[in-house]
Design an enzyme around this catalytic site. Structure first.
Site, PDB file in Angstrom:
ATOM      1  N   GLY A   1      -6.625  11.564 -11.032  1.00 28.56           N
ATOM      2  CA  GLY A   1      -6.864  10.161 -10.714  1.00 28.56           C
ATOM      3  C   GLY A   1      -8.350   9.931 -10.530  1.00 28.56           C
ATOM      4  O   GLY A   1      -9.142  10.878 -10.510  1.00 28.56           O
ATOM      5  N   ALA A   2      -8.741   8.674 -10.362  1.00 28.58           N
ATOM      6  CA  ALA A   2     -10.165   8.377 -10.146  1.00 28.58           C
ATOM      7  C   ALA A   2     -10.329   7.151  -9.251  1.00 28.58           C
ATOM      8  O   ALA A   2     -11.379   6.511  -9.256  1.00 28.58           O
ATOM      9  CB  ALA A   2     -10.874   8.167 -11.479  1.00 28.58           C
TER      10      ALA A   2
ATOM     11  N   SER B   1     -10.032   5.095  -5.334  1.00 28.04           N
ATOM     12  CA  SER B   1     -10.780   5.264  -4.079  1.00 28.04           C
ATOM     13  C   SER B   1     -10.321   6.486  -3.281  1.00 28.04           C
ATOM     14  O   SER B   1     -11.138   7.193  -2.691  1.00 28.04           O
ATOM     15  CB  SER B   1     -10.643   4.000  -3.227  1.00 28.04           C
TER      16      SER B   1
ATOM     17  N   ARG C   1       2.960   0.748   3.366  1.00 35.37           N
ATOM     18  CA  ARG C   1       3.685  -0.464   3.749  1.00 35.37           C
ATOM     19  C   ARG C   1       3.786  -1.443   2.588  1.00 35.37           C
ATOM     20  O   ARG C   1       2.922  -1.479   1.714  1.00 35.37           O
ATOM     21  CB  ARG C   1       3.003  -1.154   4.931  1.00 35.37           C
TER      22      ARG C   1
ATOM     23  N   THR D   1       0.847  -1.187   0.000  1.00 30.32           N
ATOM     24  CA  THR D   1       0.000   0.000   0.000  1.00 30.32           C
ATOM     25  C   THR D   1       0.888   1.245   0.000  1.00 30.32           C
ATOM     26  O   THR D   1       2.110   1.144  -0.107  1.00 30.32           O
ATOM     27  CB  THR D   1      -0.902   0.026   1.247  1.00 30.32           C
ATOM     28  N   CYS D   2       0.266   2.398   0.142  1.00 32.00           N
ATOM     29  CA  CYS D   2       1.038   3.639   0.215  1.00 32.00           C
ATOM     30  C   CYS D   2       1.960   3.659   1.434  1.00 32.00           C
ATOM     31  O   CYS D   2       3.002   4.315   1.411  1.00 32.00           O
ATOM     32  CB  CYS D   2       0.094   4.835   0.299  1.00 32.00           C
TER      33      CYS D   2
ATOM     34  N   GLN E   1      -9.643   1.675   5.190  1.00 32.29           N
ATOM     35  CA  GLN E   1      -9.228   1.332   3.835  1.00 32.29           C
ATOM     36  C   GLN E   1      -8.269   0.150   3.803  1.00 32.29           C
ATOM     37  O   GLN E   1      -8.288  -0.664   2.878  1.00 32.29           O
ATOM     38  CB  GLN E   1      -8.568   2.547   3.175  1.00 32.29           C
TER      39      GLN E   1
END
Length: 436
Positions: free
Chosen positions: A210-211, A213, A63, A60-61, A137
């Site tokens: 961007g589009a 979540s 980890r 993820t952003c 999230q």
């Protein structure tokens, strides 16, 4: 079977390093296959060293973590093999895969064996290890990692059970505590930053790039402030149009960005691009067109969408994920009581999972015990059937059969009781459920 986790996160490494080890979801399958091949090529397929039968990657952003289940003899051998084998192997694989010098990567890696790994996964799923305490999230991202491991053929009974228990723990934490109350998300933190820099957001023009979540959440937060204009730019114009319709905004093509960047006072970007989409030169040209009016730029992407050098420009306020993390930390105090309650729930769930794991460890011995008992029963039954075939009295045959089978099955426990000392004998008596 022993579990382990190896990773790098926002606490151990800066964004400049984390973005270099990110695995987009579509790359997870091939990465797992390459990693599993690496275990064998490094000699870890030796039964004495352990064989990683199951692996998964969460990226993820904040980890990138590798989870695994390895066949080993016991916990001590697992620790030794991890120190000498798995941690080194995973680190070198990650280093080679992402072309990062080994000496640069290893100081930022952490290795968690067995119960520590279980506790860590549960805390991650519950949002207790997140930059934004209690955020939800990460749970969806962990579920996506589990599906990716399943698709790659790398998810087995142990990791699957671990993930399912972690999802259940997250649900319990969310339902039984106020961990999500008063939360400050990354998206709302971006709005707060904008409110500090600009007197009224109703006078500002906002561009969201961007589009996904994250941009959807940002769009909802900024739309609530009723800015002068809210514009969505994305490579796929259809997705931009759908998001713009929901937030009363407008959509533009990403290709038009260089010519229109100067129009916007606030720029928030979060795409899946592997290279920056906003360079230093483009921002410099936009600032000249703006006649040096300041612009807020928020880069939520990993890897980053905006070149780091942009932060050096005088009229640009550039914030990254780590910068926004400092903002959300201020709201943590209000959720500390809930976090304490959540940790207690996690500990209970970890103990429950470890009991299941311990029970599974005894399964091979239990199977062998049953196999031996059935072998003895079959042997005794065969003798009885032979005697019946010879015409002996059925009552006498059954009596002899039951006596012989009982005596045979009790031979090992009887010998254990005879040879045991006082304390061990007392333990066996309690175990066998008899009164001495």
């Amino acid at each position: 079977m022993q579990l382990f986790a190896i990773g790098i996160n926002y606490r151990t490494a800066p964004v400049a390093l984390r973005e270099r080890v990110v695995f987009p979801l579509e790359q997870i399958k091939s990465a797992l296959q390459a990693l599993n091949a690496t275990w064998g090529s490094n000699g870890l397929s030796n039964p004495h060293a352990g064989l990683p039968a199951e692996t998964a990657i969460l990226s993820t952003c904040h980890r990138t973590e590798i989870y695994g289940a390895a066949l080993t003899g016991n916990a001590s051998s697992m620790q030794a093999s991890m120190d000498a084998g798995y941690a080194q192997c995973a680190a070198r694989w990650l280093s080679a895969c992402r072309q990062i010098p080994f000496s640069e990567l290893t100081p930022h890696l952490y290795t968690l064996p067995h119960s520590s790994a279980v506790r860590h996964v549960f805390r991650v799923a519950s949002g207790l290890d997140s930059m934004v305490l209690g955020e939800t999230q990460i749970l969806g991202q962990l579920k996506a990692a589990a599906r990716a491991a399943l698709d790659a053929g790398a998810l087995g009974a142990y990791l699957n059970r671990l993930f399912q228990h972690s999802f259940s723990a997250a649900k319990a934490v969310r339902g039984q505590t106020q961990i999500g109350a008063h939360s400050v998300s990354i998206a709302s933190a971006a709005v707060r930053l904008a409110q500090r820099i600009f007197e009224r957001l109703s006078s500002q023009r906002v561009l969201l790039i961007g589009a996904g979540s994250m941009i959807e959440v940002c769009a909802a937060h900024f739309a609530a402030q009723r800015p002068h204009a809210l514009v969505i730019a994305n490579r796929t114009i259809e997705r931009s149009l759908k998001l713009a319709e929901r937030t009363n905004g407008r959509a533009i093509a990403l290709a038009s960005l260089p010519a229109r960047l100067h129009e916007f006072d606030i720029v928030v970007s979060c795409t899946a691009s592997v290279l920056p989409i906003i360079g230093l030169g483009a921002v410099e040209r936009a600032l000249r067109a703006r006649k040096r009016r300041p612009v807020l730029m928020v880069d939520l992407a990993m890897p980053r969408d905006i070149e780091a050098e942009v932060a050096q420009l005088q009229d640009v306020f550039l914030y990254t994920l780590d910068d926004l993390g400092a903002v959300v930390q201020k709201a943590h105090t209000q959720r500390q009581t809930a976090a304490i309650q959540a940790e207690a729930i996690i500990e209970t769930r970890v103990e429950r999972f470890m009991r299941w794991l311990d029970a599974r460890r005894g399964a091979p011995a239990i199977c062998k015990l049953h196999e031996e008992a059935h072998r003895l029963r079959s042997a005794a039954l065969a003798r009885a059937q032979q005697r019946l075939a010879c015409g002996e009295d059925p009552k006498a045959v059954l009596e002899a059969f039951s006596y012989r089978l009982t005596h045979t099955l009790l031979h090992a426990p009887t010998r254990a009781l005879t040879q045991a000392q006082d304390e061990e004998r007392a333990r066996l008596v309690q175990l066998f459920g008899i009164s001495a």
